[in-house]
Design an enzyme around this catalytic site. Sequence first.
Site, PDB file in Angstrom:
ATOM      1  N   ILE A   1       0.820  -1.216   0.000  1.00 30.55           N
ATOM      2  CA  ILE A   1       0.000   0.000   0.000  1.00 30.55           C
ATOM      3  C   ILE A   1       0.858   1.271   0.000  1.00 30.55           C
ATOM      4  O   ILE A   1       0.404   2.328  -0.439  1.00 30.55           O
ATOM      5  CB  ILE A   1      -0.989  -0.016   1.198  1.00 30.55           C
ATOM      6  CG1 ILE A   1      -2.171   0.939   0.932  1.00 30.55           C
ATOM      7  CG2 ILE A   1      -0.297   0.337   2.512  1.00 30.55           C
ATOM      8  CD1 ILE A   1      -3.330   0.759   1.894  1.00 30.55           C
TER       9      ILE A   1
ATOM     10  N   ASN B   1      -2.915   1.578  15.735  1.00 27.80           N
ATOM     11  CA  ASN B   1      -3.369   1.187  17.086  1.00 27.80           C
ATOM     12  C   ASN B   1      -3.768   2.460  17.834  1.00 27.80           C
ATOM     13  O   ASN B   1      -3.607   3.565  17.324  1.00 27.80           O
ATOM     14  CB  ASN B   1      -2.275   0.405  17.826  1.00 27.80           C
ATOM     15  CG  ASN B   1      -0.995   1.199  17.942  1.00 27.80           C
ATOM     16  OD1 ASN B   1      -0.989   2.317  18.454  1.00 27.80           O
ATOM     17  ND2 ASN B   1       0.099   0.654  17.433  1.00 27.80           N
TER      18      ASN B   1
ATOM     19  N   GLY C   1       3.377  -4.477  10.967  1.00 29.42           N
ATOM     20  CA  GLY C   1       2.455  -4.638   9.843  1.00 29.42           C
ATOM     21  C   GLY C   1       2.409  -3.430   8.921  1.00 29.42           C
ATOM     22  O   GLY C   1       3.426  -2.783   8.646  1.00 29.42           O
TER      23      GLY C   1
ATOM     24  N   ASP D   1       1.145  -0.579   9.420  1.00 19.79           N
ATOM     25  CA  ASP D   1       1.449   0.652  10.160  1.00 19.79           C
ATOM     26  C   ASP D   1       2.955   0.948  10.098  1.00 19.79           C
ATOM     27  O   ASP D   1       3.383   2.072   9.759  1.00 19.79           O
ATOM     28  CB  ASP D   1       0.985   0.437  11.612  1.00 19.79           C
ATOM     29  CG  ASP D   1       0.904   1.693  12.442  1.00 19.79           C
ATOM     30  OD1 ASP D   1       1.089   2.789  11.885  1.00 19.79           O
ATOM     31  OD2 ASP D   1       0.646   1.574  13.658  1.00 19.79           O
TER      32      ASP D   1
ATOM     33  N   SER E   1      -7.588  -4.836  10.544  1.00 23.36           N
ATOM     34  CA  SER E   1      -7.790  -5.816  11.637  1.00 23.36           C
ATOM     35  C   SER E   1      -7.476  -7.268  11.293  1.00 23.36           C
ATOM     36  O   SER E   1      -7.526  -8.125  12.177  1.00 23.36           O
ATOM     37  CB  SER E   1      -9.223  -5.776  12.204  1.00 23.36           C
ATOM     38  OG  SER E   1      -9.387  -4.705  13.095  1.00 23.36           O
ATOM     39  N   THR E   2      -7.172  -7.567  10.014  1.00 19.53           N
ATOM     40  CA  THR E   2      -7.023  -8.989   9.646  1.00 19.53           C
ATOM     41  C   THR E   2      -5.609  -9.541   9.805  1.00 19.53           C
ATOM     42  O   THR E   2      -5.357 -10.692   9.472  1.00 19.53           O
ATOM     43  CB  THR E   2      -7.484  -9.249   8.199  1.00 19.53           C
ATOM     44  OG1 THR E   2      -6.569  -8.603   7.300  1.00 19.53           O
ATOM     45  CG2 THR E   2      -8.892  -8.754   7.958  1.00 19.53           C
TER      46      THR E   2
ATOM     47  N   TYR F   1      -4.388  -8.230  14.520  1.00 16.41           N
ATOM     48  CA  TYR F   1      -5.630  -8.153  15.302  1.00 16.41           C
ATOM     49  C   TYR F   1      -6.570  -9.339  15.072  1.00 16.41           C
ATOM     50  O   TYR F   1      -7.584  -9.458  15.755  1.00 16.41           O
ATOM     51  CB  TYR F   1      -6.346  -6.820  15.059  1.00 16.41           C
ATOM     52  CG  TYR F   1      -5.737  -5.645  15.802  1.00 16.41           C
ATOM     53  CD1 TYR F   1      -4.619  -5.798  16.625  1.00 16.41           C
ATOM     54  CD2 TYR F   1      -6.283  -4.363  15.701  1.00 16.41           C
ATOM     55  CE1 TYR F   1      -4.060  -4.723  17.305  1.00 16.41           C
ATOM     56  CE2 TYR F   1      -5.734  -3.285  16.383  1.00 16.41           C
ATOM     57  CZ  TYR F   1      -4.618  -3.468  17.182  1.00 16.41           C
ATOM     58  OH  TYR F   1      -4.083  -2.390  17.854  1.00 16.41           O
TER      59      TYR F   1
HETATM   60  N1  AR6 Z   1       0.587  -3.070   2.361  1.00 20.26           N
HETATM   61  C1  AR6 Z   1      -0.666  -3.563   2.364  1.00 20.26           C
HETATM   62  N2  AR6 Z   1      -1.131  -4.419   3.285  1.00 20.26           N
HETATM   63  C2  AR6 Z   1      -0.270  -4.812   4.250  1.00 20.26           C
HETATM   64  C3  AR6 Z   1       1.064  -4.340   4.318  1.00 20.26           C
HETATM   65  C4  AR6 Z   1       1.484  -3.433   3.335  1.00 20.26           C
HETATM   66  N3  AR6 Z   1       2.716  -2.939   3.315  1.00 20.26           N
HETATM   67  N4  AR6 Z   1       1.650  -4.927   5.417  1.00 20.26           N
HETATM   68  C5  AR6 Z   1       0.724  -5.729   5.987  1.00 20.26           C
HETATM   69  N5  AR6 Z   1      -0.428  -5.663   5.277  1.00 20.26           N
HETATM   70  P1  AR6 Z   1      -1.845  -5.484  10.292  1.00 20.26           P
HETATM   71  P2  AR6 Z   1      -4.158  -5.036  12.080  1.00 20.26           P
HETATM   72  C6  AR6 Z   1      -1.716  -6.335   5.520  1.00 20.26           C
HETATM   73  O1  AR6 Z   1      -1.303  -6.521  11.209  1.00 20.26           O
HETATM   74  O2  AR6 Z   1      -4.527  -6.473  12.017  1.00 20.26           O
HETATM   75  C7  AR6 Z   1       0.160  -2.860  13.890  1.00 20.26           C
HETATM   76  O3  AR6 Z   1       1.252  -3.186  14.682  1.00 20.26           O
HETATM   77  C8  AR6 Z   1      -1.697  -7.587   6.365  1.00 20.26           C
HETATM   78  O4  AR6 Z   1      -1.340  -8.720   5.602  1.00 20.26           O
HETATM   79  O5  AR6 Z   1      -0.922  -4.508   9.679  1.00 20.26           O
HETATM   80  O6  AR6 Z   1      -5.241  -4.006  11.916  1.00 20.26           O
HETATM   81  C9  AR6 Z   1      -0.619  -1.658  14.407  1.00 20.26           C
HETATM   82  O7  AR6 Z   1       0.236  -0.721  15.048  1.00 20.26           O
HETATM   83  C10 AR6 Z   1      -3.165  -7.648   6.792  1.00 20.26           C
HETATM   84  O8  AR6 Z   1      -3.957  -8.215   5.739  1.00 20.26           O
HETATM   85  O9  AR6 Z   1      -3.017  -4.616  11.022  1.00 20.26           O
HETATM   86  C11 AR6 Z   1      -1.549  -2.296  15.377  1.00 20.26           C
HETATM   87  O10 AR6 Z   1      -0.937  -2.509  16.636  1.00 20.26           O
HETATM   88  C12 AR6 Z   1      -3.551  -6.183   6.926  1.00 20.26           C
HETATM   89  O11 AR6 Z   1      -2.523  -5.441   6.250  1.00 20.26           O
HETATM   90  C13 AR6 Z   1      -1.872  -3.624  14.757  1.00 20.26           C
HETATM   91  O12 AR6 Z   1      -0.766  -3.930  13.918  1.00 20.26           O
HETATM   92  C14 AR6 Z   1      -3.654  -5.685   8.353  1.00 20.26           C
HETATM   93  O13 AR6 Z   1      -2.620  -6.274   9.150  1.00 20.26           O
HETATM   94  C15 AR6 Z   1      -3.093  -3.540  13.889  1.00 20.26           C
HETATM   95  O14 AR6 Z   1      -3.444  -4.828  13.457  1.00 20.26           O
END
Ligand code: AR6
Length: 171
Positions: free
Chosen positions: A13, A26, A34, A36, A119-120, A123
Amino acid sequence: MTDSRIQLTEEDITGIQADAIVNAANNSLLGGGGVDGAIHRVAGPELLAQCRTLGGCPTGEARITKGYNLPAAWVIHTVGPVWRGGTQREPELLARCYRNCFSLVREHGLRSVAFPAISTGVYGYPKEEAARIAIQEARRALAENENLARVLFVCFNSDTRLAYEKALTEP
Ligand code: AR6
């Protein structure tokens, strides 16, 4: 019914050219892992500096900042629910994330927005249920906002893409 303004893509992204990209943040808004972590790394330290001024964000709400070194002009930070089995208002909170992001899109007159699968990841929200909510809220936003030209769902892996493809086939 499929709407050509809803698009799926499998890429990072942080490289997306859209008016805004959404960050799955968060409650602190001070970065994490992730998506973020990836967004903060590419945007640079000015993003963290602006986030520090916001005082955090409750689950289900959203905040907007500039995109700094990202190709996207804006970042909309939202905090999805942690999945706790589905009995803690997770679906309602996830839907509120999308609605609040789309409200900011409208208020700022943005024409395109890219979402990760909020969230996937860490979380733990089940992908298919999350995709269904994302598509439902995108359809609603597109029906209500004629200025909105493109809603992009960025799937980071093929399971996520399959979940969105399935949701798009549902009415
Ligand atoms: N581009 C697009 N999608 C991504 C990327 C990227 N570069 N990296 C990961 N994903 P997550 P959450 C996808 O864990 O579940 C953080 O530490 C990933 O495969 O990033 O909402 C925050 O600070 C998944 O499908 O977010 C919070 O503490 C999706 O993005 C916590 O994680 C969301 O995964 C939030 O958890």
